[in-house]
Design a protein around this motif. Structure first.
Motif, PDB file in Angstrom:
ATOM      1  N   VAL A   1      53.127  33.838   5.818  1.00 59.48           N
ATOM      2  CA  VAL A   1      54.499  33.426   6.142  1.00 59.48           C
ATOM      3  C   VAL A   1      54.521  32.740   7.520  1.00 59.48           C
ATOM      4  O   VAL A   1      53.847  33.197   8.442  1.00 59.48           O
TER       5      VAL A   1
ATOM      6  N   TRP B   1      56.726  31.230  11.052  1.00 62.13           N
ATOM      7  CA  TRP B   1      57.657  31.903  11.968  1.00 62.13           C
ATOM      8  C   TRP B   1      59.091  31.438  11.805  1.00 62.13           C
ATOM      9  O   TRP B   1      59.999  32.040  12.376  1.00 62.13           O
ATOM     10  N   ASN B   2      59.338  30.364  11.055  1.00 57.41           N
ATOM     11  CA  ASN B   2      60.692  29.800  11.122  1.00 57.41           C
ATOM     12  C   ASN B   2      61.724  30.555  10.281  1.00 57.41           C
ATOM     13  O   ASN B   2      62.884  30.614  10.668  1.00 57.41           O
TER      14      ASN B   2
ATOM     15  N   LYS C   1      51.193  38.655   5.363  1.00 56.54           N
ATOM     16  CA  LYS C   1      50.945  38.389   6.781  1.00 56.54           C
ATOM     17  C   LYS C   1      52.097  37.578   7.371  1.00 56.54           C
ATOM     18  O   LYS C   1      52.265  36.405   7.044  1.00 56.54           O
TER      19      LYS C   1
ATOM     20  N   GLU D   1      52.176  35.638  13.598  1.00 53.47           N
ATOM     21  CA  GLU D   1      51.904  36.613  14.659  1.00 53.47           C
ATOM     22  C   GLU D   1      53.087  36.731  15.626  1.00 53.47           C
ATOM     23  O   GLU D   1      53.391  37.820  16.106  1.00 53.47           O
TER      24      GLU D   1
ATOM     25  N   GLY E   1      46.432  33.979  12.111  1.00 52.30           N
ATOM     26  CA  GLY E   1      46.079  33.257  10.890  1.00 52.30           C
ATOM     27  C   GLY E   1      44.578  33.118  10.744  1.00 52.30           C
ATOM     28  O   GLY E   1      44.035  33.252   9.639  1.00 52.30           O
TER      29      GLY E   1
ATOM     30  N   PHE F   1      51.250  30.397   0.343  1.00 50.82           N
ATOM     31  CA  PHE F   1      51.226  29.979   1.752  1.00 50.82           C
ATOM     32  C   PHE F   1      52.422  29.101   2.051  1.00 50.82           C
ATOM     33  O   PHE F   1      52.684  28.120   1.345  1.00 50.82           O
TER      34      PHE F   1
ATOM     35  N   GLY G   1      53.815  26.988   5.417  1.00 54.49           N
ATOM     36  CA  GLY G   1      53.466  26.640   6.791  1.00 54.49           C
ATOM     37  C   GLY G   1      53.219  25.156   6.902  1.00 54.49           C
ATOM     38  O   GLY G   1      53.732  24.368   6.091  1.00 54.49           O
ATOM     39  N   SER G   2      52.398  24.784   7.867  1.00 51.53           N
ATOM     40  CA  SER G   2      52.188  23.366   8.130  1.00 51.53           C
ATOM     41  C   SER G   2      51.268  22.751   7.074  1.00 51.53           C
ATOM     42  O   SER G   2      50.439  23.437   6.465  1.00 51.53           O
TER      43      SER G   2
ATOM     44  N   LEU H   1      55.016  23.380   2.237  1.00 48.41           N
ATOM     45  CA  LEU H   1      54.520  22.783   3.485  1.00 48.41           C
ATOM     46  C   LEU H   1      55.619  22.019   4.220  1.00 48.41           C
ATOM     47  O   LEU H   1      56.788  22.344   4.099  1.00 48.41           O
TER      48      LEU H   1
ATOM     49  N   CYS I   1      62.021  23.501   7.277  1.00 48.20           N
ATOM     50  CA  CYS I   1      61.246  22.538   6.485  1.00 48.20           C
ATOM     51  C   CYS I   1      62.160  21.585   5.731  1.00 48.20           C
ATOM     52  O   CYS I   1      61.753  20.491   5.373  1.00 48.20           O
TER      53      CYS I   1
ATOM     54  N   GLU J   1      56.841  15.216  11.157  1.00 53.87           N
ATOM     55  CA  GLU J   1      57.759  16.345  11.201  1.00 53.87           C
ATOM     56  C   GLU J   1      57.829  16.851  12.640  1.00 53.87           C
ATOM     57  O   GLU J   1      56.808  17.170  13.236  1.00 53.87           O
TER      58      GLU J   1
HETATM   59  P1  TAP Z   1      51.336  27.223  10.482  1.00 54.30           P
HETATM   60  O1  TAP Z   1      50.786  27.078  11.827  1.00 54.30           O
HETATM   61  O2  TAP Z   1      50.723  26.476   9.386  1.00 54.30           O
HETATM   62  O3  TAP Z   1      51.315  28.805  10.186  1.00 54.30           O
HETATM   63  C1  TAP Z   1      51.844  29.368   9.015  1.00 54.30           C
HETATM   64  C2  TAP Z   1      51.190  30.692   8.745  1.00 54.30           C
HETATM   65  O4  TAP Z   1      49.805  30.470   8.453  1.00 54.30           O
HETATM   66  C3  TAP Z   1      51.216  31.663   9.916  1.00 54.30           C
HETATM   67  O5  TAP Z   1      51.350  32.980   9.439  1.00 54.30           O
HETATM   68  C4  TAP Z   1      49.849  31.450  10.550  1.00 54.30           C
HETATM   69  O6  TAP Z   1      49.400  32.569  11.284  1.00 54.30           O
HETATM   70  C5  TAP Z   1      49.001  31.265   9.304  1.00 54.30           C
HETATM   71  N1  TAP Z   1      47.736  30.565   9.537  1.00 54.30           N
HETATM   72  C6  TAP Z   1      47.417  29.714  10.540  1.00 54.30           C
HETATM   73  N2  TAP Z   1      46.129  29.284  10.418  1.00 54.30           N
HETATM   74  C7  TAP Z   1      45.627  29.873   9.302  1.00 54.30           C
HETATM   75  C8  TAP Z   1      44.366  29.848   8.642  1.00 54.30           C
HETATM   76  N3  TAP Z   1      43.358  29.091   9.087  1.00 54.30           N
HETATM   77  N4  TAP Z   1      44.200  30.577   7.527  1.00 54.30           N
HETATM   78  C9  TAP Z   1      45.220  31.321   7.034  1.00 54.30           C
HETATM   79  N5  TAP Z   1      46.423  31.409   7.620  1.00 54.30           N
HETATM   80  C10 TAP Z   1      46.640  30.693   8.740  1.00 54.30           C
HETATM   81  O7  TAP Z   1      52.875  26.847  10.411  1.00 54.30           O
HETATM   82  P2  TAP Z   1      54.031  27.285  11.403  1.00 54.30           P
HETATM   83  O8  TAP Z   1      53.915  26.441  12.606  1.00 54.30           O
HETATM   84  O9  TAP Z   1      54.057  28.763  11.533  1.00 54.30           O
HETATM   85  O10 TAP Z   1      55.318  26.870  10.552  1.00 54.30           O
HETATM   86  C11 TAP Z   1      55.865  25.626  10.611  1.00 54.30           C
HETATM   87  C12 TAP Z   1      55.484  24.809   9.394  1.00 54.30           C
HETATM   88  O11 TAP Z   1      55.844  25.481   8.195  1.00 54.30           O
HETATM   89  C13 TAP Z   1      56.222  23.490   9.327  1.00 54.30           C
HETATM   90  O12 TAP Z   1      55.345  22.455   9.003  1.00 54.30           O
HETATM   91  C14 TAP Z   1      57.228  23.689   8.205  1.00 54.30           C
HETATM   92  O13 TAP Z   1      57.667  22.531   7.579  1.00 54.30           O
HETATM   93  C15 TAP Z   1      56.507  24.594   7.298  1.00 54.30           C
HETATM   94  N6  TAP Z   1      57.468  25.306   6.454  1.00 54.30           N
HETATM   95  C16 TAP Z   1      57.572  24.962   5.153  1.00 54.30           C
HETATM   96  C17 TAP Z   1      58.491  25.588   4.344  1.00 54.30           C
HETATM   97  C18 TAP Z   1      58.597  25.205   2.921  1.00 54.30           C
HETATM   98  S1  TAP Z   1      59.390  26.244   1.996  1.00 54.30           S
HETATM   99  N7  TAP Z   1      58.089  24.127   2.444  1.00 54.30           N
HETATM  100  C19 TAP Z   1      59.281  26.607   4.850  1.00 54.30           C
HETATM  101  C20 TAP Z   1      59.147  26.929   6.176  1.00 54.30           C
HETATM  102  C21 TAP Z   1      58.210  26.276   6.970  1.00 54.30           C
HETATM  103  P3  TAP Z   1      49.637  32.739  12.883  1.00 54.30           P
HETATM  104  O14 TAP Z   1      50.727  31.798  13.264  1.00 54.30           O
HETATM  105  O15 TAP Z   1      50.000  34.166  13.018  1.00 54.30           O
HETATM  106  O16 TAP Z   1      48.341  32.425  13.538  1.00 54.30           O
END
Ligand code: TAP
Length: 453
Positions: free
Chosen positions: A129, A131-132, A155, A158, A188, A206, A208-209, A231, A264, A355
């Protein structure tokens, strides 16, 4: 236990709590526990599993205010949003609590026998998951996953683990058996990565980014592990001259600045038909300056701070040399505050293609319908978007032509737990929510029974 991580309140930049950083060995022990729990959870009678999920929903509901306050403190969400988010977890649990007794297979006509399909649970589901939106995004995964008979290791990011940890406690309080729903805190690169490589984690959800998502998909390929990916996005808000311009302008700030733009689905590109551009911008300026950016714990707050100092710096980097049309307001003092920004963009500008995930929106003119569709689709992303027009034919044509998973006409709504949600192109893979989400958490097994011998 290894090291800990200090959780910070983004509104005040002060420390809240220490949370464990689990080591790989500890993660492995939790995954093993979830795998053991799967053996009994999958056999719980459908009606009993449904009842337990409804009880979990009720306990979440009883703690709505507590969960919401926790999210305000940990993530800087406005209290109004945070109450909705805790309510969304309750609603998703209630919605999928109707699934266990309805997880139908099929009976398919065959010669000399009986052919039946079963929807079997997969095993341990790893949910990662961002953080947003810590609560809803977790719930979209664990609600249907548990309903289908899987167990879960979840997860949180953090930096925003507090509501997930509390949901883990509430699940136990509701009677969900030990080991069925597990919260695993840490980074992560350690915890998330282990979900990818551990053979007993049978599926990854998943959010995230896009870059991290691509890495997860590559890693999952090694074990042919299925993935659902939610993403990034760079969604368009398309405003035609024949729309209700007053309403389009008055609502546009909330389509992009909600959650301080850390969404997102943020409509972070506004495309306005050239003939009404100046009129739109006049009204939009009034609306942007009226957005209440203030202490998120106040009922009147419409926008809180950014999540961390580092993220604030990242968002601010998009403002260097940008053509700023106007800005909103922000409070003074500590915390990672940024006022809403409206930029005039050219199609190759970084602010128009990348983004930003902050309160920054880029505006551009278009000439006609074809031009609007071309600009909207000129993106690696395709998650969300809005179309403003009072011409029904145009609304249908443009909605069909925009390459995006979730569109709204004359509104900015994206998410209902009973309709599907997900992205085109590099915005993701698979769909969450809605009536078909169970498919992502089950295997279809086909069994032929020979009736001739
Ligand atoms: P990320 O940096 O990608 O992190 C997302 C999650 O993945 C966190 O829990 C992070 O853990 C974990 N993670 C990081 N590196 C990893 C790895 N190598 N292996 C496994 N897990 C790993 O994204 P963010 O900055 O938290 O969130 C913002 C992004 O999410 C934006 O791009 C946004 O558009 C996207 N988002 C998309 C949606 C939908 S529904 N499409 C919804 C919300 C957000 P840690 O941070 O704890 O290290």
């Amino acid at each position: 236990m290894g090291s800990t991580f200090t959780v910070i309140n983004p509104s005040t930049a002060t420390a809240i709590r220490e949370v464990p950083r689990h080591s790989v060995e500890e993660v492995d022990a939790i995954i093993a526990k979830a795998a053991r729990a799967f053996e009994t959870w999958r056999t719980v009678a459908p009606g009993d599993r449904a009842r337990l999920l409804r009880r979990f929903a009720a306990v979440v509901d009883e703690h709505n205010e507590e969960l919401a306050r926790l999210e305000v403190e940990n993530s800087g969400h406005t209290i109004g949003n945070a109450r909705w988010e805790a309510g969304n977890v309750r609603d998703v649990l209630n919605y999928y609590s109707a699934a266990p007794e309805r997880l139908f297979g099929r009976q398919i006509p065959v010669a000399n026998g009986l052919d039946v399909t079963f929807k079997e649970p997969l095993g341990v589901i790893g949910i990662i998951v961002p953080w947003n939106f810590p609560m809803p995004i977790a719930g979209w995964g664990f609600g249907p996953a548990l309903a289908a008979g899987n167990t879960v290791v979840l997860k949180p990011a953090e930096i925003t683990p507090l509501t997930a940890l509390r949901l883990g406690e509430l699940a136990l309080e509701a009677g969900i058996p030990e080991g069925v729903f597990n919260i695993v805190t840490g980074s992560g690169s350690v915890v998330g990565e282990r979900f990818v490589t551990h053979p007993l984690v049978r599926k990854l959800v998943f959010t995230g980014s896009t870059d991290v998502g691509k890495g997860i998909m590559r890693g999952a390929a090694d074990q042919v592990k299925p993935v659902t990916l939610e993403l990034g996005g760079k969604s368009a808000n398309i405003i035609f001259a024949d729309s209700d311009l007053e309403r389009a302008a008055a609502t546009a700030p909330y389509g992009v600045f909600d959650n301080a733009g850390q969404d997102c689905c943020a409509r972070s590109r506004i495309l306005v038909q050239a003939s009404v551009f100046d009129r739109f911008m006049e009204r939009f300026e009034v609306a942007v300056k009226g957005v209440r950016v203030e202490d998120p714990s106040l009922d009147t707050s419409e926008m809180g701070p950014l999540i961390t100092r580092a993220h604030h710096e990242h968002v601010a980097s998009f403002l260097d040399g940008a053509n700023v049309a106007f800005r909103g307001v922000k409070p003074e003092g500590p915390g990672f505050w940024m006022e809403p920004h409206v930029l005039i963009a050219e199609s190759n500008d970084r602010c128009f293609t990348e983004e930003i995930f902050g309160p920054v929106v880029s505006v551009m003119r278009f000439e006609d319908e074809a031009d609007a569709i071309r600009i909207a689709n000129d993106s690696i992303y395709g998650l969300s978007g809005s179309i403003w027009t009072n011409d029904l034919g145009r609304a249908v044509r443009v909605a069909r032509a925009v390459e995006s998973g979730n569109l709204s006409v004359n509104s900015h709504s994206s998410v209902r737990y009973w309709t599907p949600f997900g992205g085109y192109k590099q915005s993701g893979l698979g769909r969450e929510l809605g009536p078909d989400a169970l498919d992502a958490f089950t295997e279809t097994k086909n069994v032929f029974f020979d009736t001739q011998h």
